[in-house]
Design a protein around this motif. Structure first.
Motif, PDB file in Angstrom:
ATOM      1  N   ALA A  35      -2.993  27.084  32.909  1.00  0.00           N
ATOM      2  CA  ALA A  35      -3.123  27.687  34.228  1.00  0.00           C
ATOM      3  C   ALA A  35      -3.441  26.595  35.240  1.00  0.00           C
ATOM      4  N   THR A  36      -2.479  26.260  36.069  1.00  0.00           N
ATOM      5  CA  THR A  36      -2.729  25.266  37.116  1.00  0.00           C
ATOM      6  C   THR A  36      -1.677  25.407  38.197  1.00  0.00           C
ATOM      7  N   LYS A  37      -2.078  25.108  39.420  1.00  0.00           N
ATOM      8  CA  LYS A  37      -1.042  24.906  40.443  1.00  0.00           C
ATOM      9  C   LYS A  37      -1.271  23.558  41.110  1.00  0.00           C
ATOM     10  N   HIS A  38      -2.046  22.728  40.419  1.00  0.00           N
ATOM     11  CA  HIS A  38      -2.368  21.429  40.992  1.00  0.00           C
ATOM     12  C   HIS A  38      -1.975  20.276  40.079  1.00  0.00           C
ATOM     13  N   GLY A  39      -0.850  20.458  39.368  1.00  0.00           N
ATOM     14  CA  GLY A  39      -0.259  19.345  38.638  1.00  0.00           C
ATOM     15  C   GLY A  39      -1.039  18.847  37.435  1.00  0.00           C
ATOM     16  N   LYS A  40      -1.876  19.677  36.834  1.00  0.00           N
ATOM     17  CA  LYS A  40      -2.675  19.199  35.704  1.00  0.00           C
ATOM     18  C   LYS A  40      -1.855  19.003  34.426  1.00  0.00           C
ATOM     19  N   GLU A  41      -0.585  19.493  34.439  1.00  0.00           N
ATOM     20  CA  GLU A  41       0.222  19.339  33.224  1.00  0.00           C
ATOM     21  C   GLU A  41       0.439  17.873  32.864  1.00  0.00           C
ATOM     22  N   SER A  42       0.436  16.993  33.872  1.00  0.00           N
ATOM     23  CA  SER A  42       0.630  15.566  33.569  1.00  0.00           C
ATOM     24  C   SER A  42      -0.545  15.018  32.772  1.00  0.00           C
ATOM     25  N   ILE A  43      -1.700  15.680  32.840  1.00  0.00           N
ATOM     26  CA  ILE A  43      -2.877  15.257  32.066  1.00  0.00           C
ATOM     27  C   ILE A  43      -2.872  15.943  30.699  1.00  0.00           C
ATOM     28  N   PHE A  44      -2.600  17.247  30.680  1.00  0.00           N
ATOM     29  CA  PHE A  44      -2.711  18.017  29.431  1.00  0.00           C
ATOM     30  C   PHE A  44      -1.538  17.770  28.471  1.00  0.00           C
ATOM     31  N   SER A  45      -0.314  17.729  29.018  1.00  0.00           N
ATOM     32  CA  SER A  45       0.869  17.731  28.144  1.00  0.00           C
ATOM     33  C   SER A  45       0.901  16.592  27.134  1.00  0.00           C
ATOM     34  N   PRO A  46       0.737  15.316  27.581  1.00  0.00           N
ATOM     35  CA  PRO A  46       0.836  14.227  26.588  1.00  0.00           C
ATOM     36  C   PRO A  46      -0.257  14.318  25.523  1.00  0.00           C
ATOM     37  N   ALA A  47      -1.462  14.697  25.917  1.00  0.00           N
ATOM     38  CA  ALA A  47      -2.575  14.757  24.965  1.00  0.00           C
ATOM     39  C   ALA A  47      -2.346  15.849  23.922  1.00  0.00           C
ATOM     40  N   PHE A  48      -1.874  17.017  24.372  1.00  0.00           N
ATOM     41  CA  PHE A  48      -1.665  18.120  23.432  1.00  0.00           C
ATOM     42  C   PHE A  48      -0.403  17.925  22.587  1.00  0.00           C
ATOM     43  N   ALA A  49       0.565  17.179  23.114  1.00  0.00           N
ATOM     44  CA  ALA A  49       1.753  16.866  22.320  1.00  0.00           C
ATOM     45  C   ALA A  49       1.344  16.120  21.050  1.00  0.00           C
ATOM     46  N   ASP A  50       0.286  15.325  21.144  1.00  0.00           N
ATOM     47  CA  ASP A  50      -0.208  14.560  19.990  1.00  0.00           C
ATOM     48  C   ASP A  50      -0.651  15.451  18.839  1.00  0.00           C
ATOM     49  N   ILE A  51      -1.054  16.697  19.137  1.00  0.00           N
ATOM     50  CA  ILE A  51      -1.454  17.598  18.055  1.00  0.00           C
ATOM     51  C   ILE A  51      -0.446  18.741  17.916  1.00  0.00           C
ATOM     52  N   GLY A  52       0.776  18.513  18.402  1.00  0.00           N
ATOM     53  CA  GLY A  52       1.866  19.458  18.171  1.00  0.00           C
ATOM     54  C   GLY A  52       1.831  20.709  19.022  1.00  0.00           C
ATOM     55  N   ILE A  53       1.142  20.650  20.157  1.00  0.00           N
ATOM     56  CA  ILE A  53       1.096  21.817  21.036  1.00  0.00           C
ATOM     57  C   ILE A  53       1.887  21.516  22.310  1.00  0.00           C
ATOM     58  N   VAL A  54       2.864  22.385  22.590  1.00  0.00           N
ATOM     59  CA  VAL A  54       3.690  22.228  23.784  1.00  0.00           C
ATOM     60  C   VAL A  54       3.021  22.998  24.928  1.00  0.00           C
ATOM     61  N   VAL A  55       2.743  22.292  26.009  1.00  0.00           N
ATOM     62  CA  VAL A  55       2.052  22.906  27.147  1.00  0.00           C
ATOM     63  C   VAL A  55       3.073  23.413  28.154  1.00  0.00           C
ATOM     64  N   THR A  56       2.946  24.686  28.516  1.00  0.00           N
ATOM     65  CA  THR A  56       3.821  25.290  29.526  1.00  0.00           C
ATOM     66  C   THR A  56       2.950  25.744  30.698  1.00  0.00           C
ATOM     67  N   VAL A  57       3.369  25.387  31.905  1.00  0.00           N
ATOM     68  CA  VAL A  57       2.568  25.748  33.077  1.00  0.00           C
ATOM     69  C   VAL A  57       2.715  27.232  33.377  1.00  0.00           C
ATOM     70  N   ALA A  58       1.588  27.890  33.579  1.00  0.00           N
ATOM     71  CA  ALA A  58       1.573  29.279  34.024  1.00  0.00           C
ATOM     72  C   ALA A  58       1.343  29.259  35.533  1.00  0.00           C
ATOM     73  N   GLU A  59       2.354  29.701  36.252  1.00  0.00           N
ATOM     74  CA  GLU A  59       2.294  29.633  37.719  1.00  0.00           C
ATOM     75  C   GLU A  59       1.424  30.760  38.264  1.00  0.00           C
ATOM     76  N   ILE A  60       0.146  30.680  37.982  1.00  0.00           N
ATOM     77  CA  ILE A  60      -0.738  31.703  38.547  1.00  0.00           C
ATOM     78  C   ILE A  60      -1.554  31.068  39.667  1.00  0.00           C
ATOM     79  N   ASP A  61      -1.996  31.898  40.596  1.00  0.00           N
ATOM     80  CA  ASP A  61      -2.759  31.392  41.730  1.00  0.00           C
ATOM     81  C   ASP A  61      -4.205  31.144  41.305  1.00  0.00           C
ATOM     82  N   THR A  62      -4.494  29.900  40.875  1.00  0.00           N
ATOM     83  CA  THR A  62      -5.833  29.597  40.377  1.00  0.00           C
ATOM     84  C   THR A  62      -6.864  29.617  41.508  1.00  0.00           C
ATOM     85  N   ASP A  63      -6.404  29.616  42.773  1.00  0.00           N
ATOM     86  CA  ASP A  63      -7.355  29.663  43.896  1.00  0.00           C
ATOM     87  C   ASP A  63      -8.155  30.967  43.912  1.00  0.00           C
ATOM     88  N   GLN A  64      -7.599  32.008  43.284  1.00  0.00           N
ATOM     89  CA  GLN A  64      -8.325  33.293  43.254  1.00  0.00           C
ATOM     90  C   GLN A  64      -9.651  33.169  42.490  1.00  0.00           C
TER      91      GLN A  64
END
Ligand code: ZN
Ligand code: ZN
Length: 278
Positions: free
Chosen positions: A11-40
């Protein structure tokens, strides 16, 4: 970790996938961004106040993300600024990250803190003050926001976010100053995509979370078995009395509650002993 888990919602709308994706790829987890309004769930600029603790907020975001994508695993982070845990007179940035598994019904948290080098908020009374702001040194990676505050009620209005250059900052401040009698404040834009300092701390927390998820619980096999606390009492090397230094590392599972203890080897330096060094 069950082998079928390969996708996690972030859950992010502020580009956090660039931080999460490579790290989680190392343990075989594919990160998909959920376009939800996290500002709520609350904003740094204060338009929406956060309800609950950073941990609760991170978990709520992760659950909203996984529901939006129809997945059973969700990830999120939540940052907060306040006195640094070990150096309370300095401003610290604390980032909580969470892995939520709704199928196994548990959540794994990690946290990282760092002294913040983000330029502090400053009240502007004259347009010339803009030139003395530290933001001019950190643009364009670190961005700024301009806020006006009503002097009586202290109610805040965010005039502009994501400002990345001096000209835009000067123009926005000039407009704000013209609309007296409000107090004009320039603050750091703390959203992750506009705050390199926060991204570093989130990165540390994410690395710790991945490290924790690498280890499975010896009892229930859920991912995320790791240190939960320490128990003091390491014995003094001179007199043998227990000191305040950790004697045991307690490892725990967030799912089934299993805890195991690992004794620390060695003796405490007498400097830490109440009897030898009162
Ligand atoms: Zn001693
Ligand atoms: Zn367990």
């Amino acid at each position: 970790m069950s082998p079928e888990i390969t996708r996690a919602a972030l859950a992010t709308k502020h580009g956090k996938e660039s931080i999460f994706s490579p790290a989680f790829a190392d343990i075989g987890i594919v990160v998909t961004v959920a376009e939800i309004d996290t500002d709520q769930f609350g904003t740094f600029a204060g338009e929406v106040e956060r309800q609950g603790s950073p941990r609760e907020t991170a978990e709520r975001k992760a659950r909203a993300g996984l529901e939006a994508l129809g997945l059973s695993v969700g990830l999120a982070s939540e940052g907060s600024f306040g006195p640094h845990p070990s150096t309370p007179f300095l401003l610290g940035d604390t980032e909580v990250v969470v892995y939520v598994d709704t199928e196994l019904d548990y959540s794994v948290f990690e946290v990282a803190s760092s002294i913040s080098a983000v330029p502090p908020a400053k009240v502007i009374v004259d347009i010339a003050d803009v030139d003395s702001l530290k933001f001019t040194n950190v643009f364009p990676e670190q961005r700024a926001i301009v806020v006006t505050e009503e002097p009586q009620t202290k109610s805040r209005t965010v005039l502009a976010k994501g400002i990345d250059n001096v000209d835009e900052l000067r123009n926005t401040v000039a407009q704000a100053l013209a609309a007296q009698p409000h107090t004009v404040i320039v603050e750091p834009d703390l959203r992750a995509h506009h705050c390199p300092d926060r991204r570093k701390v989130i990165g540390t927390a994410v690395d710790r979370l991945v490290q924790r998820l690498r280890v499975s619980c010896p009892e229930c096999n859920a991912a995320g078995f790791g240190p939960v606390r320490t128990t003091p009492g390491l014995r003094c090397g001179l007199c043998g009395l227990p000191t305040s230094l950790p004697a045991l590392d307690v490892m725990g599972c967030a799912r089934c509650g299993l805890e195991t203890e690992i004794a620390r080897s060695g003796e405490a330096d007498p400097t830490f002993c109440d009897r030898c060094n009162p």
